[in-house]
Write a protein that holds these residues in place. Structure first.
Motif, PDB file in Angstrom:
ATOM      1  N   THR A   7     -71.660  51.528 -26.055  1.00 44.45           N
ATOM      2  CA  THR A   7     -70.530  50.602 -26.087  1.00 44.45           C
ATOM      3  C   THR A   7     -69.862  50.600 -27.455  1.00 44.45           C
ATOM      4  OG1 THR A   7     -71.617  49.186 -24.439  1.00 44.45           O
ATOM      5  CG2 THR A   7     -69.827  48.209 -25.714  1.00 44.45           C
ATOM      6  N   ILE A   8     -70.676  50.534 -28.499  1.00 46.54           N
ATOM      7  CA  ILE A   8     -70.138  50.503 -29.867  1.00 46.54           C
ATOM      8  C   ILE A   8     -69.367  51.794 -30.171  1.00 46.54           C
ATOM      9  CG2 ILE A   8     -70.746  50.466 -32.299  1.00 46.54           C
ATOM     10  CD1 ILE A   8     -73.136  48.655 -31.523  1.00 46.54           C
ATOM     11  N   VAL A   9     -69.963  52.915 -29.801  1.00 49.18           N
ATOM     12  CA  VAL A   9     -69.334  54.212 -30.071  1.00 49.18           C
ATOM     13  C   VAL A   9     -68.003  54.352 -29.335  1.00 49.18           C
ATOM     14  CG1 VAL A   9     -69.568  56.697 -29.696  1.00 49.18           C
ATOM     15  CG2 VAL A   9     -71.504  55.384 -30.582  1.00 49.18           C
ATOM     16  N   LEU A  10     -67.945  53.793 -28.119  1.00 53.64           N
ATOM     17  CA  LEU A  10     -66.770  53.993 -27.274  1.00 53.64           C
ATOM     18  C   LEU A  10     -65.710  52.904 -27.426  1.00 53.64           C
ATOM     19  CD1 LEU A  10     -68.514  55.201 -23.985  1.00 53.64           C
ATOM     20  CD2 LEU A  10     -67.152  56.577 -25.560  1.00 53.64           C
ATOM     21  N   ILE A  11     -65.936  51.933 -28.296  1.00 53.87           N
ATOM     22  CA  ILE A  11     -64.993  50.813 -28.415  1.00 53.87           C
ATOM     23  C   ILE A  11     -63.541  51.259 -28.610  1.00 53.87           C
ATOM     24  CG2 ILE A  11     -64.255  48.996 -30.031  1.00 53.87           C
ATOM     25  CD1 ILE A  11     -67.081  47.940 -30.038  1.00 53.87           C
ATOM     26  N   PRO A  12     -63.237  52.222 -29.506  1.00 51.26           N
ATOM     27  CA  PRO A  12     -61.829  52.644 -29.641  1.00 51.26           C
ATOM     28  C   PRO A  12     -61.237  53.153 -28.318  1.00 51.26           C
ATOM     29  CG  PRO A  12     -63.131  53.447 -31.479  1.00 51.26           C
ATOM     30  CD  PRO A  12     -64.109  52.905 -30.480  1.00 51.26           C
ATOM     31  N   SER A  13     -62.012  53.966 -27.606  1.00 55.93           N
ATOM     32  CA  SER A  13     -61.537  54.488 -26.320  1.00 55.93           C
ATOM     33  C   SER A  13     -61.397  53.368 -25.295  1.00 55.93           C
ATOM     34  CB  SER A  13     -62.502  55.550 -25.781  1.00 55.93           C
ATOM     35  OG  SER A  13     -62.548  56.670 -26.630  1.00 55.93           O
ATOM     36  N   LEU A  14     -62.332  52.421 -25.324  1.00 56.49           N
ATOM     37  CA  LEU A  14     -62.298  51.317 -24.374  1.00 56.49           C
ATOM     38  C   LEU A  14     -61.041  50.475 -24.556  1.00 56.49           C
ATOM     39  CD1 LEU A  14     -65.997  50.024 -24.464  1.00 56.49           C
ATOM     40  CD2 LEU A  14     -64.963  51.685 -22.928  1.00 56.49           C
ATOM     41  N   ILE A  15     -60.676  50.237 -25.784  1.00 61.27           N
ATOM     42  CA  ILE A  15     -59.482  49.432 -26.059  1.00 61.27           C
ATOM     43  C   ILE A  15     -58.232  50.146 -25.547  1.00 61.27           C
ATOM     44  CG2 ILE A  15     -58.017  48.490 -27.880  1.00 61.27           C
ATOM     45  CD1 ILE A  15     -60.588  48.038 -29.526  1.00 61.27           C
ATOM     46  N   ILE A  16     -58.114  51.435 -25.865  1.00 63.75           N
ATOM     47  CA  ILE A  16     -56.940  52.205 -25.447  1.00 63.75           C
ATOM     48  C   ILE A  16     -56.873  52.318 -23.927  1.00 63.75           C
ATOM     49  CG2 ILE A  16     -55.852  54.478 -25.502  1.00 63.75           C
ATOM     50  CD1 ILE A  16     -57.056  54.794 -28.351  1.00 63.75           C
ATOM     51  N   GLN A  17     -58.003  52.708 -23.320  1.00 66.37           N
ATOM     52  CA  GLN A  17     -57.999  52.900 -21.874  1.00 66.37           C
ATOM     53  C   GLN A  17     -57.891  51.570 -21.135  1.00 66.37           C
ATOM     54  OE1 GLN A  17     -61.497  55.300 -20.925  1.00 66.37           O
ATOM     55  NE2 GLN A  17     -60.221  57.130 -20.956  1.00 66.37           N
ATOM     56  N   GLY A  18     -58.528  50.544 -21.661  1.00 73.14           N
ATOM     57  CA  GLY A  18     -58.462  49.231 -21.033  1.00 73.14           C
ATOM     58  C   GLY A  18     -57.051  48.707 -20.975  1.00 73.14           C
ATOM     59  N   ASN A  19     -56.309  48.846 -22.064  1.00 66.93           N
ATOM     60  CA  ASN A  19     -54.915  48.403 -22.084  1.00 66.93           C
ATOM     61  C   ASN A  19     -54.057  49.220 -21.126  1.00 66.93           C
ATOM     62  OD1 ASN A  19     -55.330  46.373 -23.991  1.00 66.93           O
ATOM     63  ND2 ASN A  19     -54.978  47.752 -25.723  1.00 66.93           N
ATOM     64  N   ALA A  20     -54.336  50.523 -21.062  1.00 70.83           N
ATOM     65  CA  ALA A  20     -53.573  51.394 -20.156  1.00 70.83           C
ATOM     66  C   ALA A  20     -53.834  51.028 -18.697  1.00 70.83           C
ATOM     67  CB  ALA A  20     -53.946  52.854 -20.403  1.00 70.83           C
ATOM     68  N   VAL A  21     -55.099  50.747 -18.364  1.00 73.13           N
ATOM     69  CA  VAL A  21     -55.452  50.374 -16.996  1.00 73.13           C
ATOM     70  C   VAL A  21     -54.768  49.064 -16.601  1.00 73.13           C
ATOM     71  CG1 VAL A  21     -57.343  49.592 -15.508  1.00 73.13           C
ATOM     72  CG2 VAL A  21     -57.629  51.634 -16.918  1.00 73.13           C
ATOM     73  N   LYS A  22     -54.742  48.107 -17.524  1.00 68.61           N
ATOM     74  CA  LYS A  22     -54.091  46.824 -17.235  1.00 68.61           C
ATOM     75  C   LYS A  22     -52.608  47.006 -16.929  1.00 68.61           C
ATOM     76  CE  LYS A  22     -57.162  43.812 -19.915  1.00 68.61           C
ATOM     77  NZ  LYS A  22     -57.275  42.912 -21.102  1.00 68.61           N
ATOM     78  N   LYS A  23     -51.964  47.925 -17.647  1.00 68.97           N
ATOM     79  CA  LYS A  23     -50.536  48.149 -17.445  1.00 68.97           C
ATOM     80  C   LYS A  23     -50.253  48.900 -16.145  1.00 68.97           C
ATOM     81  CE  LYS A  23     -49.266  48.202 -22.364  1.00 68.97           C
ATOM     82  NZ  LYS A  23     -48.740  49.039 -23.481  1.00 68.97           N
ATOM     83  N   LYS A  24     -51.124  49.863 -15.821  1.00 69.58           N
ATOM     84  CA  LYS A  24     -50.856  50.754 -14.692  1.00 69.58           C
ATOM     85  C   LYS A  24     -51.385  50.219 -13.361  1.00 69.58           C
ATOM     86  CE  LYS A  24     -50.896  55.017 -17.456  1.00 69.58           C
ATOM     87  NZ  LYS A  24     -51.588  56.319 -17.670  1.00 69.58           N
TER      88      LYS A  24
END
Length: 236
Positions: A7-24
């Protein structure tokens, strides 16, 4: 520990992908229809459905096509069912607990639950999540004195069409850990039974998810309702 590190390692990706998923991702409303009433003929039976958007029936247009409707269709020829649905999109375990606390003391023969996805999206660890489940089901037993609780497993979110990797993979690991702990918890409680959200089986039956790629479709709700009804018939 591995889950925490991942989770810690992937936090940057999670933030980017999470925001993209919310929009799409398509936002679907909760279905219209009665959430409380009486239906059917036969032996008296009272049912309460508690939980999140899946419990509420998101993914279909009416409650007739949702989990509630699927269960009622299966049972209404053999039981006179008084039913109540208390479920809200976005609710975490903590919010479902608060819902139970706000309800009056009353008896339900059967309580059906669906909770977990929103805990995963908030990165609740499986250890913390199972503690919430212990609190939730203690509240349910105290408030509603059910003879049977049918708990639905956490969906394998790694298989959700709406989620890209590595977000999907990580959420899937959370779901796997939660279900592992939850299976043991259910086995320790005599009035509880567990239904696995088997998305792989659904796909093998050519059953697709709702158009948002995140919630059950009418066909999946129908199969879920059949599984719930089978467990109720075995008990009552």
């Amino acid at each position: 520990m591995l889950l925490k590190i991942s989770t810690i390692v992937l936090i940057p990706s999670l933030i980017i992908q999470g925001n993209a998923v919310k929009k799409k991702t398509l936002r679907l409303a909760e279905p219209e229809g009665q959430r409380q009433g009486t239906v059917g003929t036969g032996k008296m039976l009272s049912i309460l459905i508690l939980g999140d958007s899946a419990a509420a029936g998101v993914g279909v247009a009416t409650q007739e096509d949702a989990l509630l409707g699927a269960v009622l269709k299966q049972l209404k020829d053999d039981y006179e069912i008084s039913y109540q649905l208390e479920a809200t999109t976005g609710h975490t375990s903590g919010q479902v607990i608060q819902t139970v606390k706000n309800m009056p003391n009353q008896h339900f023969d059967v309580v059906i639950t669906s909770v977990g996805v929103n805990d995963i999206t908030k990165l609740t660890s499986p250890k913390d999540w199972i503690q919430k489940q212990q609190q939730l089901y203690a509240e349910i037993n105290q408030k509603f004195t059910p003879k049977l609780i049918i708990a639905s497993g956490v969906p394998p979110m790694n298989m959700f069409p709406a989620l890209p990797n590595p977000l999907a993979w990580l959420f899937g690991q959370y779901a796997k850990g939660m279900n592992k702990n939850f299976t043991k918890f259910v086995q320790q409680n005599g009035n509880m039974q567990w239904i696995e959200y088997d998305l792989q089986r659904f796909k093998s039956l050519n059953l697709e998810m709702a158009k948002d790629g995140f919630h059950p479709s009418k066909e999946i709700y129908t199969l879920w309702g059949e599984q719930v009804a089978d467990k109720i018939r075995q008990m009552f």
